[in-house]
Design a protein around this motif. Sequence first.
Motif, mmCIF file in Angstrom:
data_model
loop_
_atom_site.group_PDB
_atom_site.id
_atom_site.type_symbol
_atom_site.label_atom_id
_atom_site.label_comp_id
_atom_site.label_asym_id
_atom_site.label_seq_id
_atom_site.Cartn_x
_atom_site.Cartn_y
_atom_site.Cartn_z
ATOM 1 N N VAL A 105 0.865 -1.180 0.000
ATOM 2 C CA VAL A 105 0.000 0.000 0.000
ATOM 3 C C VAL A 105 0.901 1.230 0.000
ATOM 4 O O VAL A 105 1.427 1.636 1.046
ATOM 5 C CB VAL A 105 -0.932 0.004 1.230
ATOM 6 C CG1 VAL A 105 -1.796 1.264 1.240
ATOM 7 C CG2 VAL A 105 -1.811 -1.244 1.236
ATOM 8 N N TYR A 111 -5.632 4.989 2.234
ATOM 9 C CA TYR A 111 -5.527 4.395 3.571
ATOM 10 C C TYR A 111 -5.443 5.485 4.639
ATOM 11 O O TYR A 111 -6.107 5.396 5.682
ATOM 12 C CB TYR A 111 -4.292 3.493 3.633
ATOM 13 C CG TYR A 111 -3.972 2.975 5.003
ATOM 14 C CD1 TYR A 111 -4.872 2.148 5.690
ATOM 15 C CD2 TYR A 111 -2.780 3.308 5.639
ATOM 16 C CE1 TYR A 111 -4.579 1.664 6.955
ATOM 17 C CE2 TYR A 111 -2.480 2.832 6.899
ATOM 18 C CZ TYR A 111 -3.375 2.015 7.556
ATOM 19 O OH TYR A 111 -3.080 1.544 8.813
ATOM 20 N N TRP A 132 -12.704 1.036 3.116
ATOM 21 C CA TRP A 132 -11.621 0.754 4.064
ATOM 22 C C TRP A 132 -11.921 1.345 5.437
ATOM 23 O O TRP A 132 -11.595 0.753 6.457
ATOM 24 C CB TRP A 132 -10.305 1.313 3.525
ATOM 25 C CG TRP A 132 -9.745 0.523 2.393
ATOM 26 C CD1 TRP A 132 -10.274 -0.610 1.846
ATOM 27 C CD2 TRP A 132 -8.559 0.799 1.655
ATOM 28 N NE1 TRP A 132 -9.480 -1.054 0.803
ATOM 29 C CE2 TRP A 132 -8.422 -0.220 0.671
ATOM 30 C CE3 TRP A 132 -7.592 1.794 1.715
ATOM 31 C CZ2 TRP A 132 -7.361 -0.248 -0.229
ATOM 32 C CZ3 TRP A 132 -6.539 1.764 0.820
ATOM 33 C CH2 TRP A 132 -6.420 0.754 -0.139
ATOM 34 N N LYS A 186 -4.460 -5.376 8.997
ATOM 35 C CA LYS A 186 -4.058 -4.639 7.799
ATOM 36 C C LYS A 186 -4.196 -5.453 6.513
ATOM 37 O O LYS A 186 -4.408 -4.918 5.435
ATOM 38 C CB LYS A 186 -2.621 -4.151 7.951
ATOM 39 C CG LYS A 186 -2.441 -3.103 9.037
ATOM 40 C CD LYS A 186 -0.991 -2.666 9.124
ATOM 41 C CE LYS A 186 -0.824 -1.474 10.055
ATOM 42 N NZ LYS A 186 -1.218 -1.783 11.444
ATOM 43 N N PHE A 244 -7.213 -5.431 3.346
ATOM 44 C CA PHE A 244 -7.266 -4.693 2.091
ATOM 45 C C PHE A 244 -6.691 -5.515 0.942
ATOM 46 O O PHE A 244 -7.148 -5.409 -0.193
ATOM 47 C CB PHE A 244 -6.500 -3.373 2.212
ATOM 48 C CG PHE A 244 -6.936 -2.519 3.371
ATOM 49 C CD1 PHE A 244 -8.262 -2.478 3.760
ATOM 50 C CD2 PHE A 244 -6.026 -1.762 4.086
ATOM 51 C CE1 PHE A 244 -8.681 -1.705 4.830
ATOM 52 C CE2 PHE A 244 -6.427 -0.975 5.150
ATOM 53 C CZ PHE A 244 -7.756 -0.941 5.529
ATOM 54 N N PHE A 280 2.809 -0.893 4.240
ATOM 55 C CA PHE A 280 2.131 0.398 4.186
ATOM 56 C C PHE A 280 3.202 1.485 4.321
ATOM 57 O O PHE A 280 3.730 1.712 5.409
ATOM 58 C CB PHE A 280 1.116 0.525 5.328
ATOM 59 C CG PHE A 280 -0.092 -0.335 5.177
ATOM 60 C CD1 PHE A 280 -1.359 0.230 5.103
ATOM 61 C CD2 PHE A 280 0.002 -1.713 5.123
ATOM 62 C CE1 PHE A 280 -2.496 -0.559 4.963
ATOM 63 C CE2 PHE A 280 -1.116 -2.517 4.991
ATOM 64 C CZ PHE A 280 -2.371 -1.929 4.905
#
Length: 503
Positions: free
Chosen positions: A53, A61, A81, A91, A94, A366
């Motif tokens: 991500v 996000y 989300w 997490k 997604f 992320f």
Amino acid sequence: METGFYKHNEEKFNYNVDCLIKKTLLFLKHNYLFLCIFCTFLWLFYAFYPGTVVYDSFYMYMGAVKGYAGNWHSALITRIWQLILFFTDIKGTFLLIPLAATCAGLYIIAKNISKGIITGIICVLILFMPPVFANITVVLKDTYLASFTFLVAALMINQAISDKKQTHLFYIFSGIALVCCFYFRPNGSFIAVPLLVAIFMGWKAPIIYRYITCLVLVVFVSATASFVNFKLLKAYDDFPEISLMWFDIAGTAKHSGVSTLPETPGTPDQLGLIKHCYSPDQWDTIATWRGTDNCNAIAKYFYDQRDKGPEQLKKVKDELRKAWIDAITQHPLAYLKHRLSHFNRFIDYQGHRPAFQPLHVRVVGFVYMFDKDHYQDITYEIDPPRLWKTFIDMDLGNQLWFHPYVSLLILLFFYLSTLATNDRFNRTLNVVAFSGMIYLIGFLFVGVSADFRYSYPSLLLSILCILAAFGYYSQTRKVFGTKKTRIIGGSVTVPLLLIGIIL
């Protein structure tokens, strides 16, 4: 009595569990296809957890975490989300959504070929095929759009092969999934509308009526997008139109030698700046975040107006829109040269090697790529598996399947081969090929970057068409289309493919 009641129910429960285990083992024993896909799915989810991500996805996000949504990226995904985060902070959720949808669609279509080990191995190879492997664990608007359309199309073709009646559950699921696709990407309706029309209205009508219906629905979705984003999803205006309008204005000015923009502070020589900075690869070279050689000066001026209130934003939007329309109407040949040069760069048909950005990103987790330290509270970077490190060092850009024109020609072949047929399977295959094909062609008019990831939805549909052809033959011993239409399709696409390879 209480003891007897307890023992009775315990024995009943144990018996049911035993039967479930036996049936499950029996199911797996005769379904190597499921076992292969499921094990690969588990490994991908485990090895690349929590998914990748970054960039656009990280902004969505971040909005989901902080409770806001903008319309530059998908406001719908941000709100979905946000809803997920309300129930769980796992997490990997997604990543789980598109990964599971892709694997499920692959199983649904491949089981028509066989449920044996060979088909299972083929499906594993598909999941590890470089252009698929490069995107399947990356969380993007494109992977969400690709996985949803792939799953719905697989369900459609599976029902067509078996000639099963569509259920109410299928109508509800496919309707919701395809409507979501409208708002995953601004051009998501291009690929989703034909599927929706085929499901709810049929694909039997004369060609002109099918396409008029699709066009009307696409226009309707585009016209109501602002209402959905601002009123229903409560998104703020991020001024996403600037990317297309400014890219077209700059490209037209590059080829015509005339800038239709009003004067902007700090850029007395607009045309000189455009000629120096413009590239048909992507609008990023003249974008607001590019400060090299003052290339972002004009775009930054327009983009910064959004922070000066709604009236000023409306004024600058009108100015830019007028300059955009003037560029197209006053210099149509220059505009066409700009759009064709960008589209050629996107599909990589001739004159450009290697493919543009075949790999979206190298990291896993992320990550806010522009400033990794600024969002430490929501950053979660992991060390990717060794296979990924080896993969990203490969010469991906020169591999033929990373050139979107290959997917386009595969889809064109199936579209032409099934164009004059009327049975259910061929009609379904025709609309699937058409939706993937028209989605790629749509970038001729709305594309602002030549990234390979934008072609990923059509790549999956081209793979689906190939698997569907084998599944149809396996079940019915019939070949898709007719001999005449296959010859026509091959005579058009094979020479074009060879020309593309040579050039």
